[in-house]
Design a protein around this motif. Structure first.
Motif, PDB file in Angstrom:
ATOM      1  N   SER A   1       0.839  -1.187   0.000  1.00  0.00           N
ATOM      2  CA  SER A   1       0.000   0.000   0.000  1.00  0.00           C
ATOM      3  C   SER A   1       0.879   1.244   0.000  1.00  0.00           C
ATOM      4  O   SER A   1       1.989   1.245   0.528  1.00  0.00           O
ATOM      5  CB  SER A   1      -0.929   0.016   1.219  1.00  0.00           C
ATOM      6  OG  SER A   1      -0.196   0.010   2.429  1.00  0.00           O
ATOM      7  N   GLN A   2       0.359   2.284  -0.649  1.00  0.00           N
ATOM      8  CA  GLN A   2       1.049   3.564  -0.640  1.00  0.00           C
ATOM      9  C   GLN A   2       0.415   4.478   0.397  1.00  0.00           C
ATOM     10  O   GLN A   2       1.103   5.112   1.164  1.00  0.00           O
ATOM     11  CB  GLN A   2       0.997   4.199  -2.023  1.00  0.00           C
ATOM     12  CG  GLN A   2       1.797   3.384  -3.020  1.00  0.00           C
ATOM     13  CD  GLN A   2       1.700   3.942  -4.418  1.00  0.00           C
ATOM     14  OE1 GLN A   2       0.609   4.117  -4.952  1.00  0.00           O
ATOM     15  NE2 GLN A   2       2.835   4.221  -5.010  1.00  0.00           N
TER      16      GLN A   2
ATOM     17  N   LYS B   1      -4.577   2.771  -2.048  1.00  0.00           N
ATOM     18  CA  LYS B   1      -3.838   2.623  -3.301  1.00  0.00           C
ATOM     19  C   LYS B   1      -2.599   1.779  -3.022  1.00  0.00           C
ATOM     20  O   LYS B   1      -1.969   1.898  -1.981  1.00  0.00           O
ATOM     21  CB  LYS B   1      -3.422   3.988  -3.830  1.00  0.00           C
ATOM     22  CG  LYS B   1      -4.591   4.937  -3.991  1.00  0.00           C
ATOM     23  CD  LYS B   1      -4.748   5.326  -5.387  1.00  0.00           C
ATOM     24  CE  LYS B   1      -5.901   6.318  -5.505  1.00  0.00           C
ATOM     25  NZ  LYS B   1      -6.666   6.133  -6.661  1.00  0.00           N
TER      26      LYS B   1
ATOM     27  N   HIS C   1       1.078  -0.164  -4.870  1.00  0.00           N
ATOM     28  CA  HIS C   1       2.021  -0.283  -5.974  1.00  0.00           C
ATOM     29  C   HIS C   1       2.327  -1.765  -6.145  1.00  0.00           C
ATOM     30  O   HIS C   1       2.672  -2.461  -5.188  1.00  0.00           O
ATOM     31  CB  HIS C   1       3.321   0.468  -5.703  1.00  0.00           C
ATOM     32  CG  HIS C   1       4.297   0.300  -6.822  1.00  0.00           C
ATOM     33  ND1 HIS C   1       5.265  -0.672  -6.810  1.00  0.00           N
ATOM     34  CD2 HIS C   1       4.424   0.938  -8.006  1.00  0.00           C
ATOM     35  CE1 HIS C   1       5.961  -0.611  -7.938  1.00  0.00           C
ATOM     36  NE2 HIS C   1       5.466   0.359  -8.677  1.00  0.00           N
ATOM     37  N   TYR C   2       2.175  -2.239  -7.388  1.00  0.00           N
ATOM     38  CA  TYR C   2       2.498  -3.627  -7.713  1.00  0.00           C
ATOM     39  C   TYR C   2       3.809  -3.628  -8.475  1.00  0.00           C
ATOM     40  O   TYR C   2       3.947  -2.945  -9.484  1.00  0.00           O
ATOM     41  CB  TYR C   2       1.364  -4.237  -8.545  1.00  0.00           C
ATOM     42  CG  TYR C   2       1.633  -5.626  -9.085  1.00  0.00           C
ATOM     43  CD1 TYR C   2       2.194  -6.626  -8.295  1.00  0.00           C
ATOM     44  CD2 TYR C   2       1.296  -5.948 -10.385  1.00  0.00           C
ATOM     45  CE1 TYR C   2       2.422  -7.893  -8.789  1.00  0.00           C
ATOM     46  CE2 TYR C   2       1.513  -7.226 -10.890  1.00  0.00           C
ATOM     47  CZ  TYR C   2       2.080  -8.191 -10.086  1.00  0.00           C
ATOM     48  OH  TYR C   2       2.306  -9.446 -10.589  1.00  0.00           O
TER      49      TYR C   2
ATOM     50  N   LYS D   1      -0.505   0.109 -10.733  1.00  0.00           N
ATOM     51  CA  LYS D   1      -1.294   0.549  -9.584  1.00  0.00           C
ATOM     52  C   LYS D   1      -2.505  -0.348  -9.369  1.00  0.00           C
ATOM     53  O   LYS D   1      -3.173  -0.747 -10.316  1.00  0.00           O
ATOM     54  CB  LYS D   1      -1.785   1.988  -9.792  1.00  0.00           C
ATOM     55  CG  LYS D   1      -0.676   2.989 -10.011  1.00  0.00           C
ATOM     56  CD  LYS D   1       0.131   3.180  -8.766  1.00  0.00           C
ATOM     57  CE  LYS D   1       1.267   4.158  -9.019  1.00  0.00           C
ATOM     58  NZ  LYS D   1       2.404   3.930  -8.196  1.00  0.00           N
TER      59      LYS D   1
ATOM     60  N   THR E   1      -6.002  -0.432  -6.820  1.00  0.00           N
ATOM     61  CA  THR E   1      -6.819   0.311  -5.867  1.00  0.00           C
ATOM     62  C   THR E   1      -7.850  -0.633  -5.273  1.00  0.00           C
ATOM     63  O   THR E   1      -8.527  -1.360  -5.993  1.00  0.00           O
ATOM     64  CB  THR E   1      -7.545   1.482  -6.562  1.00  0.00           C
ATOM     65  OG1 THR E   1      -6.577   2.331  -7.181  1.00  0.00           O
ATOM     66  CG2 THR E   1      -8.356   2.292  -5.562  1.00  0.00           C
TER      67      THR E   1
ATOM     68  N   TYR F   1      -7.101  -2.758 -11.171  1.00  0.00           N
ATOM     69  CA  TYR F   1      -5.678  -2.941 -11.465  1.00  0.00           C
ATOM     70  C   TYR F   1      -5.383  -2.323 -12.819  1.00  0.00           C
ATOM     71  O   TYR F   1      -5.989  -2.687 -13.826  1.00  0.00           O
ATOM     72  CB  TYR F   1      -5.336  -4.428 -11.448  1.00  0.00           C
ATOM     73  CG  TYR F   1      -3.984  -4.806 -12.013  1.00  0.00           C
ATOM     74  CD1 TYR F   1      -2.834  -4.063 -11.748  1.00  0.00           C
ATOM     75  CD2 TYR F   1      -3.853  -5.934 -12.814  1.00  0.00           C
ATOM     76  CE1 TYR F   1      -1.607  -4.438 -12.269  1.00  0.00           C
ATOM     77  CE2 TYR F   1      -2.631  -6.316 -13.324  1.00  0.00           C
ATOM     78  CZ  TYR F   1      -1.514  -5.565 -13.052  1.00  0.00           C
ATOM     79  OH  TYR F   1      -0.282  -5.935 -13.571  1.00  0.00           O
TER      80      TYR F   1
END
Length: 194
Positions: free
Chosen positions: A121-122, A132, A134-135, A146, A148, A161
């Motif tokens: 998670s960001q 949100k 980051h993958y 990204k 969510t 995604y």
């Protein structure tokens, strides 16, 4: 003599207190660029906990299981600083329609600064209903992008995604490496907590 000893003691105490200054704790939604090096963005309002759990959805004849956990005080290296952050981490298992596992990150060990297969998670949005992520992408960084998650209720989250189309590391990707994106590339996919 006592005055000199007292001055030395005060000076040493002042220097010691400056050197032993504690880690600065900031709210989770503090922008990284506004956080000093080695500070800690802490989930003081418990915004991440409602997302923790095991979730299941079916999409395009695949069963997707998300295992969402909270990791406290995780160190992240940014370009110009290191910051400790409370984060959500998603690991996943994807099976085809016959139950064969296509991809499983559930038991992977992630090394520091290794981002393939990681989903962190960001930040949560105000109110804590959307997080949100980051993958880092699959093998060779394919599909990084990204994700969510939106909390729909106490047992369901909505998934979105958006992968990037760029292969980050095509020269390091050995021939025959599986670079297929198995995560559902879609919007509004509902996952149910198990």
């Amino acid at each position: 003599m006592k005055i000199i000893n007292l001055k030395i003691l005060i000076t040493v105490s002042l220097i010691f207190s400056l050197l032993c200054k504690g880690q600065q704790i900031l709210p989770l939604r503090t922008a990284v660029e506004n956080a000093p090096n080695l500070s800690y963005l802490q989930d003081t309002n418990n915004e991440l906990a409602p997302f923790v759990g095991k979730y299941l959805a079916n999409y395009n004849e695949k069963q997707i299981t998300l295992i969402i956990t909270k990791e406290d005080h995780k160190l992240f290296n940014f370009i110009d600083k290191n910051i400790y952050i409370d984060v959500l981490s998603i690991r996943y298992i994807i099976k085809n329609s016959t139950g064969v596992i296509l991809q499983d990150t559930q038991n992977m060990n992630f090394e520091p600064n290794q981002y393939n297969h990681t989903i962190y998670s960001q930040w949560p949005t105000a109110g804590g209903t959307i997080v949100k992520f980051h993958y880092g992408g699959t093998n060779c960084g394919v599909g990084w992008g990204k994700i969510t998650l939106k909390k729909l209720n106490s047992t369901q989250v909505s998934w979105e995604y958006l992968p990037n189309d760029i292969v980050l590391d095509e020269n390091r990707c050995p021939t025959g490496t599986d670079i297929k994106i198995y995560l559902p590339e879609t919007k509004n996919l509902v996952f149910t907590k198990q």
